[in-house]
Design a protein around this motif. Structure first.
Motif, mmCIF file in Angstrom:
data_model
loop_
_atom_site.group_PDB
_atom_site.id
_atom_site.type_symbol
_atom_site.label_atom_id
_atom_site.label_comp_id
_atom_site.label_asym_id
_atom_site.label_seq_id
_atom_site.Cartn_x
_atom_site.Cartn_y
_atom_site.Cartn_z
ATOM 1 N N ALA A 31 0.835 -1.206 0.000
ATOM 2 C CA ALA A 31 0.000 0.000 0.000
ATOM 3 C C ALA A 31 0.870 1.257 0.000
ATOM 4 O O ALA A 31 0.611 2.204 -0.753
ATOM 5 N N LEU A 32 1.913 1.263 0.822
ATOM 6 C CA LEU A 32 2.800 2.432 0.858
ATOM 7 C C LEU A 32 3.542 2.605 -0.462
ATOM 8 O O LEU A 32 3.761 3.736 -0.911
ATOM 9 N N ASP A 33 3.918 1.500 -1.081
ATOM 10 C CA ASP A 33 4.576 1.574 -2.388
ATOM 11 C C ASP A 33 3.637 2.223 -3.413
ATOM 12 O O ASP A 33 4.066 3.042 -4.235
ATOM 13 N N THR A 34 2.362 1.898 -3.340
ATOM 14 C CA THR A 34 1.388 2.496 -4.251
ATOM 15 C C THR A 34 1.223 3.983 -3.963
ATOM 16 O O THR A 34 1.220 4.806 -4.888
ATOM 17 N N VAL A 35 1.108 4.335 -2.697
ATOM 18 C CA VAL A 35 1.012 5.750 -2.329
ATOM 19 C C VAL A 35 2.254 6.492 -2.822
ATOM 20 O O VAL A 35 2.147 7.580 -3.409
ATOM 21 N N LEU A 36 3.418 5.897 -2.620
ATOM 22 C CA LEU A 36 4.663 6.525 -3.063
ATOM 23 C C LEU A 36 4.655 6.758 -4.569
ATOM 24 O O LEU A 36 5.033 7.836 -5.050
ATOM 25 N N THR A 37 4.212 5.778 -5.322
ATOM 26 C CA THR A 37 4.175 5.890 -6.780
ATOM 27 C C THR A 37 3.355 7.096 -7.229
ATOM 28 O O THR A 37 3.728 7.796 -8.166
ATOM 29 N N GLN B 76 9.677 2.012 6.335
ATOM 30 C CA GLN B 76 10.335 3.258 6.729
ATOM 31 C C GLN B 76 10.793 4.065 5.517
ATOM 32 O O GLN B 76 10.603 5.286 5.460
ATOM 33 N N LYS B 77 11.390 3.407 4.527
ATOM 34 C CA LYS B 77 11.850 4.127 3.332
ATOM 35 C C LYS B 77 10.682 4.757 2.589
ATOM 36 O O LYS B 77 10.726 5.940 2.236
ATOM 37 N N HIS B 78 9.666 3.958 2.314
ATOM 38 C CA HIS B 78 8.508 4.475 1.584
ATOM 39 C C HIS B 78 7.852 5.623 2.352
ATOM 40 O O HIS B 78 7.527 6.668 1.776
ATOM 41 N N ALA B 79 7.650 5.427 3.635
ATOM 42 C CA ALA B 79 6.962 6.433 4.438
ATOM 43 C C ALA B 79 7.749 7.744 4.505
ATOM 44 O O ALA B 79 7.166 8.826 4.398
ATOM 45 N N CYS B 80 9.055 7.658 4.651
ATOM 46 C CA CYS B 80 9.872 8.885 4.693
ATOM 47 C C CYS B 80 9.778 9.659 3.389
ATOM 48 O O CYS B 80 9.664 10.892 3.388
ATOM 49 N N VAL B 81 9.798 8.959 2.269
ATOM 50 C CA VAL B 81 9.688 9.644 0.976
ATOM 51 C C VAL B 81 8.286 10.227 0.797
ATOM 52 O O VAL B 81 8.128 11.344 0.301
ATOM 53 N N ILE B 82 7.278 9.487 1.211
ATOM 54 C CA ILE B 82 5.905 10.000 1.129
ATOM 55 C C ILE B 82 5.782 11.287 1.945
ATOM 56 O O ILE B 82 5.268 12.302 1.455
ATOM 57 N N LEU B 83 6.260 11.261 3.174
ATOM 58 C CA LEU B 83 6.188 12.458 4.015
ATOM 59 C C LEU B 83 6.982 13.602 3.399
ATOM 60 O O LEU B 83 6.560 14.759 3.427
ATOM 61 N N SER B 84 8.124 13.284 2.826
ATOM 62 C CA SER B 84 8.933 14.297 2.152
ATOM 63 C C SER B 84 8.173 14.891 0.975
ATOM 64 O O SER B 84 8.133 16.116 0.797
ATOM 65 N N ASN B 85 7.564 14.034 0.164
ATOM 66 C CA ASN B 85 6.804 14.524 -0.997
ATOM 67 C C ASN B 85 5.620 15.386 -0.576
ATOM 68 O O ASN B 85 5.293 16.363 -1.238
ATOM 69 N N PHE B 86 4.995 15.031 0.538
ATOM 70 C CA PHE B 86 3.851 15.792 0.997
ATOM 71 C C PHE B 86 4.248 17.010 1.826
ATOM 72 O O PHE B 86 3.395 17.814 2.178
ATOM 73 N N SER B 87 5.530 17.161 2.110
ATOM 74 C CA SER B 87 5.975 18.347 2.837
ATOM 75 C C SER B 87 5.990 19.565 1.931
ATOM 76 O O SER B 87 5.945 20.697 2.400
ATOM 77 N N LEU B 88 6.042 19.335 0.635
ATOM 78 C CA LEU B 88 6.036 20.425 -0.342
ATOM 79 C C LEU B 88 4.757 20.362 -1.148
ATOM 80 O O LEU B 88 4.382 19.300 -1.646
ATOM 81 N N THR B 89 4.115 21.479 -1.251
ATOM 82 C CA THR B 89 2.935 21.550 -2.094
ATOM 83 C C THR B 89 3.240 22.515 -3.219
ATOM 84 O O THR B 89 3.826 23.580 -3.000
ATOM 85 N N ARG B 90 2.879 22.109 -4.395
ATOM 86 C CA ARG B 90 3.104 22.949 -5.569
ATOM 87 C C ARG B 90 1.783 23.581 -5.953
ATOM 88 O O ARG B 90 0.802 22.899 -6.151
#
Length: 170
Positions: free
Chosen positions: A31-37, A71-85
């Motif tokens: 599920a996290l891999d899908t969210v990350l994608t 942990q890897k997927h979640a950290c990247v997800i949080l990183s991606n959601f830390s910036l809003t364009r």
């Protein structure tokens, strides 16, 4: 194709599966891999925020503290959601009018990412992704102040840097 997925409520279904199977590590990873994608897709991001997806990502980090993929997927997800364009439209090609805004970080997010480093210090991939998320948050002064107040975080980050320097000198 990604817009079609958003219209078909992909985010809702993935987050529901994550919530329903939070006790099953393999399904959480999938599920996290899908969210990350889809985490950089503007429509998916909108749905993810509206459905409070971060809560489930944080819950998965807390449930599987030593699972590298979680942990890897979640950290990247949080990183991606830390910036809003925000470019005023859904058309991402209009790069001249785009601005990035750093979201306010919650205490829970900071704790989860710092814990990710603490529980997985030997995994360079996790440490890198966690540090990258922390870096993104620091572009907002209020987040930087909050990070500085996390007990032991400055020492932890110095240990990470020292460890990298020691690896480099070998």
């Amino acid at each position: 194709h990604r817009r079609k997925f958003s219209e078909d409520q992909l985010c809702k279904h993935v987050l529901q599966a994550l919530e329903d199977h939070m006790d099953q590590q393999e399904l959480v990873c999938t599920a996290l891999d899908t969210v990350l994608t889809f985490s950089t897709d503007v429509h998916f991001k909108r749905d993810f925020v509206a459905l409070e997806g971060k809560t489930l990502v944080l819950q998965s980090m807390e449930a599987f503290r030593t699972c590298a993929d979680v942990q890897k997927h979640a950290c990247v997800i949080l990183s991606n959601f830390s910036l809003t364009r925000d470019n005023g439209s859904d058309n991402k090609s209009d790069s001249d009018s785009c601005t990035d805004e750093v979201s306010l970080v919650s205490e829970r997010e900071l704790k989860a990412v710092v814990d990710s480093i603490n529980y997985n210090r030997e995994d360079d991939a996790i440490v890198f992704r966690a540090c990258f998320a922390l870096k993104n948050w620091t572009f907002r002064k209020q987040n930087l102040k909050q990070l500085e107040e996390v007990p032991g975080v400055l020492e932890l980050l110095q240990d990470v840097v020292d460890g990298l320097q020691n690896e480099k000198n070998r």
